[in-house]
Scaffold this motif. Structure first.
Motif, PDB file in Angstrom:
ATOM      1  N   UNK A  65     -23.799 -27.289  14.028  1.00 24.71           N
ATOM      2  CA  UNK A  65     -23.423 -27.546  15.416  1.00 24.71           C
ATOM      3  C   UNK A  65     -24.043 -26.551  16.384  1.00 24.71           C
ATOM      4  N   UNK A  66     -24.985 -25.772  15.909  1.00 21.50           N
ATOM      5  CA  UNK A  66     -25.619 -24.764  16.770  1.00 21.50           C
ATOM      6  C   UNK A  66     -27.025 -25.192  17.156  1.00 21.50           C
ATOM      7  N   UNK A  67     -27.339 -24.986  18.430  1.00 24.31           N
ATOM      8  CA  UNK A  67     -28.650 -25.320  18.950  1.00 24.31           C
ATOM      9  C   UNK A  67     -29.137 -24.210  19.860  1.00 24.31           C
ATOM     10  N   UNK A  68     -30.215 -24.476  20.536  1.00 25.24           N
ATOM     11  CA  UNK A  68     -30.825 -23.509  21.459  1.00 25.24           C
ATOM     12  C   UNK A  68     -31.122 -22.189  20.749  1.00 25.24           C
ATOM     13  N   UNK A 116     -19.014 -21.745  22.084  1.00 27.28           N
ATOM     14  CA  UNK A 116     -19.112 -20.488  21.357  1.00 27.28           C
ATOM     15  C   UNK A 116     -20.569 -20.089  21.248  1.00 27.28           C
ATOM     16  N   UNK A 117     -20.781 -18.830  20.951  1.00 30.08           N
ATOM     17  CA  UNK A 117     -22.104 -18.319  20.631  1.00 30.08           C
ATOM     18  C   UNK A 117     -22.029 -17.714  19.240  1.00 30.08           C
ATOM     19  N   UNK A 164     -23.250 -26.250  20.313  1.00 29.82           N
ATOM     20  CA  UNK A 164     -23.360 -27.419  21.169  1.00 29.82           C
ATOM     21  C   UNK A 164     -22.373 -28.505  20.783  1.00 29.82           C
ATOM     22  N   UNK A 165     -21.572 -28.242  19.744  1.00 33.73           N
ATOM     23  CA  UNK A 165     -20.563 -29.202  19.319  1.00 33.73           C
ATOM     24  C   UNK A 165     -19.175 -28.650  19.539  1.00 33.73           C
TER      25      UNK A 165
END
Length: 122
Positions: free
Chosen positions: A108-111, A32-33, A99-100
């Motif tokens: 769970x969000x990165x970048x 997801x985004x 990212x999860x």
């Protein structure tokens, strides 16, 4: 993937803004985004998400009916249309990739991108 946000600014209460997030890599690499906002002294808040397929979207209660998350596959770009803005929406807005596996949790969000500031005056 590198994410670059744009579209923030100063707007009066009741106004609208559309945030954009251009991705250097494919956003389909992620489950997801999402858009996340943060105000100094407050916890990060997951504002809206869109699934890899695009069929599922989520919006936090305070923005439901006002904010819409979408994407342009051809442009590899994520958007957040924000209407009926109020001063409580003032924050730095970031786009990020999940990212999860539990993509309704901000942890769970990165970048993350560098963020774009949204300021709503009363």
């Amino acid at each position: 993937v590198q994410l670059v946000e744009s579209g923030g600014g100063l707007v009066q209460a009741g106004g609208s803004l559309r945030l954009s997030c251009a991705a250097s890599g494919s956003i389909f690499d992620f489950n997801a985004m999402g858009w996340i906002r943060q105000t100094p002294g407050k916890e990060r808040e997951l504002v809206a998400t869109i699934s890899r397929s695009g069929s599922d979207t989520y919006a936090t209660e305070s923005v439901k009916g006002r904010f819409t998350i979408s994407r342009d596959i051809a442009k590899n770009t994520l958007y957040l249309q924000m209407n009926s803005l109020n001063p409580d929406d003032t924050a730095m807005y970031y786009c990020a990739a999940c990212t999860g596996y539990v993509c309704h949790q901000v942890g769970n969000y990165g970048h993350w991108g560098q963020g774009t500031q949204v300021t709503v005056s009363s």
